[in-house]
Design a protein around this motif. Structure first.
Motif, PDB file in Angstrom:
ATOM      1  N   PRO A 304      31.365 -31.214 -10.176  1.00 56.51           N
ATOM      2  CA  PRO A 304      30.689 -30.220 -11.009  1.00 56.51           C
ATOM      3  C   PRO A 304      30.035 -30.807 -12.258  1.00 56.51           C
ATOM      4  O   PRO A 304      29.077 -30.235 -12.780  1.00 56.51           O
ATOM      5  N   ARG A 305      30.539 -31.933 -12.746  1.00 58.18           N
ATOM      6  CA  ARG A 305      29.920 -32.556 -13.917  1.00 58.18           C
ATOM      7  C   ARG A 305      28.483 -32.957 -13.611  1.00 58.18           C
ATOM      8  O   ARG A 305      27.567 -32.718 -14.410  1.00 58.18           O
ATOM      9  N   VAL A 306      28.267 -33.552 -12.444  1.00 55.70           N
ATOM     10  CA  VAL A 306      26.912 -33.959 -12.056  1.00 55.70           C
ATOM     11  C   VAL A 306      26.038 -32.731 -11.823  1.00 55.70           C
ATOM     12  O   VAL A 306      24.867 -32.694 -12.241  1.00 55.70           O
ATOM     13  N   GLU A 307      26.578 -31.715 -11.190  1.00 53.03           N
ATOM     14  CA  GLU A 307      25.781 -30.515 -10.920  1.00 53.03           C
ATOM     15  C   GLU A 307      25.360 -29.826 -12.212  1.00 53.03           C
ATOM     16  O   GLU A 307      24.222 -29.356 -12.328  1.00 53.03           O
ATOM     17  N   ALA A 308      26.257 -29.762 -13.190  1.00 54.18           N
ATOM     18  CA  ALA A 308      25.909 -29.168 -14.482  1.00 54.18           C
ATOM     19  C   ALA A 308      24.804 -29.978 -15.162  1.00 54.18           C
ATOM     20  O   ALA A 308      23.815 -29.416 -15.665  1.00 54.18           O
ATOM     21  N   ARG A 309      24.960 -31.292 -15.190  1.00 58.90           N
ATOM     22  CA  ARG A 309      23.956 -32.162 -15.824  1.00 58.90           C
ATOM     23  C   ARG A 309      22.593 -32.008 -15.174  1.00 58.90           C
ATOM     24  O   ARG A 309      21.566 -31.849 -15.852  1.00 58.90           O
ATOM     25  N   GLU A 310      22.570 -32.032 -13.835  1.00 60.25           N
ATOM     26  CA  GLU A 310      21.291 -31.966 -13.136  1.00 60.25           C
ATOM     27  C   GLU A 310      20.652 -30.586 -13.252  1.00 60.25           C
ATOM     28  O   GLU A 310      19.423 -30.466 -13.306  1.00 60.25           O
ATOM     29  N   ALA A 311      21.469 -29.528 -13.301  1.00 59.02           N
ATOM     30  CA  ALA A 311      20.905 -28.187 -13.480  1.00 59.02           C
ATOM     31  C   ALA A 311      20.237 -28.066 -14.839  1.00 59.02           C
ATOM     32  O   ALA A 311      19.108 -27.551 -14.951  1.00 59.02           O
ATOM     33  N   LEU A 312      20.914 -28.538 -15.881  1.00 56.77           N
ATOM     34  CA  LEU A 312      20.332 -28.476 -17.228  1.00 56.77           C
ATOM     35  C   LEU A 312      19.069 -29.318 -17.325  1.00 56.77           C
ATOM     36  O   LEU A 312      18.044 -28.873 -17.869  1.00 56.77           O
TER      37      LEU A 312
END
Length: 342
Positions: A304-312
């Motif tokens: 989820p850390r990567v998904e949050a970063r890439e979404a932002l």
């Protein structure tokens, strides 16, 4: 290694000559382009940030509002994603991020929430059911020049900027491959599937991939039931308990969604925790404990850390009209011996 003019140009979406003019304070560059280049040069460490080391404060009118719509409930992965978005947004002075949670299996409620964001936001990230009312809401957002990304579970045939998440069909095939190895070649056995809801395309794709590889490589394994438990651990417990009563000789369980702790409780109460092959998704505090005590054999994680970063990052660049190279999270299999820090 220090960043170069080419690095800044690539990230800012301009030429190296433009970067050179900005950094040397030469004329011929629009004010907005100059702001973007200077901000990117600071972020990449090419020029110094503010004296106290904090990121540069955005100019008035330069803050981007982003909204995220996430399912409510007991899903630990969603809660981790929620925390990651909040934490990463706090370090981004250029962003004003709002997160709304809504009953995850109510497409009409989600569609109303998305429709209400028109005129309020510049970008939206959503984990959404693949449903006609939700698709129309996303189309309406796009028609109002609001950028949209889907997260963890995609929706096709809508004007989204990007899907951010793993290849869910590949994840299902990976689970089937692991099950075949755990069970042993040619060993017959009954298998049960659990899903949050097949209205999530991601869960449907995992089931599809799992079924396909078992058909191709493990005809000895029979899928006897597929239960939907709405990503709720109590419902998962009751469904698993009933399943074990109906199939006392069940050999394996693959859970494509949340609710692993509920399934594990049913297994432990019946003395099946060590004899059942149990595969799930997402590294959380709950699944970590189940890996350590041997109830879960393996977990397929999507970070989820990567998904949050890439979404932002994806939404921010889309709103600014800048190019961005998306870095998707990788499928990773986690066993007892390689549990990562979370």
């Amino acid at each position: 290694m220090r960043s170069t003019l080419t690095d800044i140009a690539r990230e800012a979406g301009v030429s190296a000559a433009t970067v050179d003019r900005v950094l040397n304070n030469r004329p011929g560059v629009r004010a907005r382009t100059r702001e973007i280049v200077l901000e990117m040069a600071q972020r990449l460490g090419y020029i110094a940030e503010s004296p106290n080391g904090a990121p540069p404060r955005p100019l008035p009118g330069d803050v981007i509002r982003l909204d995220f719509a996430l399912p409510a409930g007991t899903n630990s992965f969603i809660k981790m994603l929620h925390r990651q978005i909040e934490a990463q947004a706090q370090s981004r002075p250029d962003l004003d991020v709002h997160i709304a949670t809504i009953e995850g299996f109510n497409p009409d409620g989600l569609a109303r929430l998305l429709q209400d964001l028109r005129g309020q936001t510049q970008g939206v990230g959503v984990i959404a059911l693949d449903h006609p009312t939700v698709r129309e809401a996303i189309r309406s957002l796009s028609a109002n020049d609001i950028k949209v990304v889907t997260i963890a579970s995609d929706i096709l045939h809508v004007p989204r900027v990007a899907y951010i998440g793993i290849d869910n069909r590949a994840a299902g095939r990976l689970a089937g491959y692991l099950l075949n190895r755990f069970m042993g070649s040619g060993r017959p056995g009954k298998v049960a599937l659990f899903a949050g809801s097949l209205s999530y395309r991601g869960h449907e794709e995992r089931e599809m991939g799992f079924r396909h590889i078992l058909t191709e490589e493990s005809p000895n394994l029979q899928i006897v039931e597929m239960r939907e438990m709405l990503d709720d651990r109590e419902k998962a417990y009751s469904e698993a308990s009933a399943l074990l009563e109906r199939h006392p000789d069940l050999a394996a369980i693959y859970n494509v969604g949340a609710g692993n702790t509920g399934i594990a409780r049913a297994l432990k109460e019946r003395g099946r925790a060590q004899s059942m092959v149990f595969l799930g998704h997402e590294v959380t505090d709950g699944t970590k404990d189940l890996l350590l005590d041997g109830t879960l054999d393996a977990v397929i994680d999507q970070n989820p850390r990567v998904e949050a970063r890439e979404a932002l990052n994806t939404l921010t660049h889309a709103v600014r009209g800048l190019p961005y190279e998306l870095h998707q999270p990788r499928l990773q299999v986690i066993f007892k011996e390689n549990i990562p820090e979370i």
